[in-house]
Design a protein around this motif. Structure first.
Motif, PDB file in Angstrom:
ATOM      1  N   TYR A  20      60.095  30.216  41.372  1.00 26.30           N
ATOM      2  CA  TYR A  20      59.473  28.904  41.206  1.00 26.30           C
ATOM      3  C   TYR A  20      60.180  27.843  42.061  1.00 26.30           C
ATOM      4  O   TYR A  20      61.315  28.045  42.493  1.00 26.30           O
ATOM      5  CB  TYR A  20      59.540  28.500  39.720  1.00 26.30           C
ATOM      6  CG  TYR A  20      58.514  27.458  39.344  1.00 26.30           C
ATOM      7  CD1 TYR A  20      57.169  27.782  39.267  1.00 26.30           C
ATOM      8  CD2 TYR A  20      58.888  26.131  39.092  1.00 26.30           C
ATOM      9  CE1 TYR A  20      56.217  26.828  38.945  1.00 26.30           C
ATOM     10  CE2 TYR A  20      57.944  25.173  38.749  1.00 26.30           C
ATOM     11  CZ  TYR A  20      56.613  25.526  38.687  1.00 26.30           C
ATOM     12  OH  TYR A  20      55.669  24.574  38.379  1.00 26.30           O
ATOM     13  N   ILE A  55      54.493  19.320  54.482  1.00 35.69           N
ATOM     14  CA  ILE A  55      53.726  20.039  53.450  1.00 35.69           C
ATOM     15  C   ILE A  55      52.852  19.038  52.675  1.00 35.69           C
ATOM     16  O   ILE A  55      51.673  19.297  52.429  1.00 35.69           O
ATOM     17  CB  ILE A  55      54.679  20.785  52.473  1.00 35.69           C
ATOM     18  CG1 ILE A  55      55.572  21.794  53.216  1.00 35.69           C
ATOM     19  CG2 ILE A  55      53.892  21.469  51.352  1.00 35.69           C
ATOM     20  CD1 ILE A  55      54.881  22.985  53.827  1.00 35.69           C
ATOM     21  N   PHE A  59      48.703  19.162  52.383  1.00 33.40           N
ATOM     22  CA  PHE A  59      47.968  19.134  51.105  1.00 33.40           C
ATOM     23  C   PHE A  59      46.998  17.951  51.089  1.00 33.40           C
ATOM     24  O   PHE A  59      45.853  18.082  50.671  1.00 33.40           O
ATOM     25  CB  PHE A  59      48.941  18.999  49.915  1.00 33.40           C
ATOM     26  CG  PHE A  59      49.382  20.317  49.321  1.00 33.40           C
ATOM     27  CD1 PHE A  59      50.214  21.176  50.029  1.00 33.40           C
ATOM     28  CD2 PHE A  59      48.984  20.705  48.051  1.00 33.40           C
ATOM     29  CE1 PHE A  59      50.639  22.390  49.480  1.00 33.40           C
ATOM     30  CE2 PHE A  59      49.393  21.908  47.496  1.00 33.40           C
ATOM     31  CZ  PHE A  59      50.223  22.753  48.204  1.00 33.40           C
ATOM     32  N   GLY A  91      57.176  28.353  46.387  1.00 36.56           N
ATOM     33  CA  GLY A  91      57.015  28.805  45.000  1.00 36.56           C
ATOM     34  C   GLY A  91      55.692  29.516  44.736  1.00 36.56           C
ATOM     35  O   GLY A  91      55.614  30.407  43.886  1.00 36.56           O
ATOM     36  N   GLY A  92      54.652  29.157  45.475  1.00 33.56           N
ATOM     37  CA  GLY A  92      53.334  29.743  45.206  1.00 33.56           C
ATOM     38  C   GLY A  92      53.016  30.965  46.050  1.00 33.56           C
ATOM     39  O   GLY A  92      52.041  31.684  45.761  1.00 33.56           O
ATOM     40  N   ARG A 130      57.316  17.552  46.984  1.00 34.09           N
ATOM     41  CA  ARG A 130      56.558  18.672  46.411  1.00 34.09           C
ATOM     42  C   ARG A 130      55.235  18.158  45.853  1.00 34.09           C
ATOM     43  O   ARG A 130      55.169  17.645  44.736  1.00 34.09           O
ATOM     44  CB  ARG A 130      57.396  19.349  45.319  1.00 34.09           C
ATOM     45  CG  ARG A 130      58.642  20.027  45.896  1.00 34.09           C
ATOM     46  CD  ARG A 130      59.404  20.727  44.813  1.00 34.09           C
ATOM     47  NE  ARG A 130      60.287  21.739  45.327  1.00 34.09           N
ATOM     48  CZ  ARG A 130      61.608  21.607  45.418  1.00 34.09           C
ATOM     49  NH1 ARG A 130      62.192  20.488  45.067  1.00 34.09           N
ATOM     50  NH2 ARG A 130      62.337  22.610  45.883  1.00 34.09           N
ATOM     51  N   PRO A 131      54.168  18.315  46.656  1.00 35.01           N
ATOM     52  CA  PRO A 131      52.890  17.694  46.301  1.00 35.01           C
ATOM     53  C   PRO A 131      52.358  18.096  44.922  1.00 35.01           C
ATOM     54  O   PRO A 131      51.683  17.299  44.281  1.00 35.01           O
ATOM     55  CB  PRO A 131      51.939  18.164  47.408  1.00 35.01           C
ATOM     56  CG  PRO A 131      52.641  19.255  48.133  1.00 35.01           C
ATOM     57  CD  PRO A 131      54.097  19.045  47.921  1.00 35.01           C
ATOM     58  N   ARG A 152      52.362  32.073  36.702  1.00 35.93           N
ATOM     59  CA  ARG A 152      52.920  32.701  37.900  1.00 35.93           C
ATOM     60  C   ARG A 152      53.839  33.884  37.624  1.00 35.93           C
ATOM     61  O   ARG A 152      54.039  34.720  38.512  1.00 35.93           O
ATOM     62  CB  ARG A 152      53.664  31.646  38.720  1.00 35.93           C
ATOM     63  CG  ARG A 152      52.705  30.701  39.395  1.00 35.93           C
ATOM     64  CD  ARG A 152      53.435  29.715  40.231  1.00 35.93           C
ATOM     65  NE  ARG A 152      52.538  29.023  41.143  1.00 35.93           N
ATOM     66  CZ  ARG A 152      52.924  28.169  42.048  1.00 35.93           C
ATOM     67  NH1 ARG A 152      54.212  27.893  42.169  1.00 35.93           N
ATOM     68  NH2 ARG A 152      52.059  27.592  42.853  1.00 35.93           N
TER      69      ARG A 152
HETATM   70  C1  S3P Z   1      54.694  25.210  46.214  1.00 37.30           C
HETATM   71  C2  S3P Z   1      56.051  25.213  46.436  1.00 37.30           C
HETATM   72  C3  S3P Z   1      56.665  24.554  47.610  1.00 37.30           C
HETATM   73  C4  S3P Z   1      55.654  24.438  48.763  1.00 37.30           C
HETATM   74  C5  S3P Z   1      54.407  23.776  48.276  1.00 37.30           C
HETATM   75  C6  S3P Z   1      53.730  24.552  47.139  1.00 37.30           C
HETATM   76  C7  S3P Z   1      54.182  25.900  45.016  1.00 37.30           C
HETATM   77  O1  S3P Z   1      57.793  25.311  48.028  1.00 37.30           O
HETATM   78  O2  S3P Z   1      55.366  25.679  49.322  1.00 37.30           O
HETATM   79  O3  S3P Z   1      54.730  22.471  47.870  1.00 37.30           O
HETATM   80  O4  S3P Z   1      52.963  26.194  44.961  1.00 37.30           O
HETATM   81  O5  S3P Z   1      54.990  26.208  44.091  1.00 37.30           O
HETATM   82  P1  S3P Z   1      59.227  25.311  47.245  1.00 37.30           P
HETATM   83  O6  S3P Z   1      59.170  26.381  46.191  1.00 37.30           O
HETATM   84  O7  S3P Z   1      60.211  25.633  48.316  1.00 37.30           O
HETATM   85  O8  S3P Z   1      59.413  23.953  46.667  1.00 37.30           O
END
Ligand code: S3P
Length: 182
Positions: A20, A55, A59, A91-92, A130-131, A152
């Motif tokens: 995460y 990022i 978004f 994280g995603g 972090r959007p 997740r």
């Molecule tokens: C996201 C995590 C972010 C980045 C984006 C989406 C997510 O990365 O890829 O903002 O969906 O959890 P980090 O885990 O490095 O913050």
């Protein structure tokens, strides 16, 4: 000669850190490669460079679906490169498209597992870039993390290795990873 190309690539070990937001993927990736022949890279940083946009702007201007498609494309591009790499995902990343299957087939995956409390304490101080969490007040953030992590976790749990990171410092986590990979 695609068959030979494919075989050669298996000799370039890729270690993939997933987990995460706020679980320390980038910091651990950097620390793991210190003094080693391998390099570390953050998938988000690679996307920012390749797309020439932050990022948050991706978004905002192109939308999350565009971001997820780009993320999957760059992930595969990096895993297919013929060099050793420790890659910190977003994280995603493991939770979209066939990314986790692709990772497990072509690399070594490690889940940096953190509790909701650990993540909340870290993320409440780092929301701006972090959007997905920028707009939350602190009391909503904890609830959001809990629900999001619940969704997740089934993807994260598919990683080949898992390390509990609560109350551990960077050196301890790096040592544990090295032990697992030895
Ligand atoms: C996201 C995590 C972010 C980045 C984006 C989406 C997510 O990365 O890829 O903002 O969906 O959890 P980090 O885990 O490095 O913050």
């Amino acid at each position: 000669m695609p068959a030979i190309h494919h075989t050669i690539n298996q000799y370039f070990m890729k270690i993939i850190l997933l987990g995460y937001m706020g679980s320390g993927k980038s910091t651990i990736a950097k620390s793991l490669t210190e003094g080693q022949n391998s390099t570390s890279l953050d998938l988000d940083d690679y996307i920012v460079q390749a797309e020439n946009s932050s990022i948050s702007d991706i978004f905002k201007n192109q939308g999350e679906i565009y971001f997820r498609l780009a993320e999957s494309k760059y992930l595969k591009e990096l895993i297919n490169e013929e060099k050793e790499l420790v890659l910190a995902l977003g994280g995603g990343t493991p939770c979209y498209a066939d990314n986790i299957q692709f990772i497990n087939k072509n690399a070594i995956s490690i889940y940096l597992k953190a509790s909701i409390n650990t993540l909340f304490e870290r993320l409440k101080k780092e929301k701006e870039h972090r959007p997905l969490i920028t707009a939350f007040a602190d009391d909503q953030l904890k609830e959001y993390i809990a629900k999001h992590l619940f969704e997740r976790r089934p993807y994260y749990e598919q990683a080949q290795h898992s390390i509990n990171i609560d109350n551990k410092n960077v050196e301890e986590i790096v040592m544990e990873i090295k032990d697992k990979l030895a």
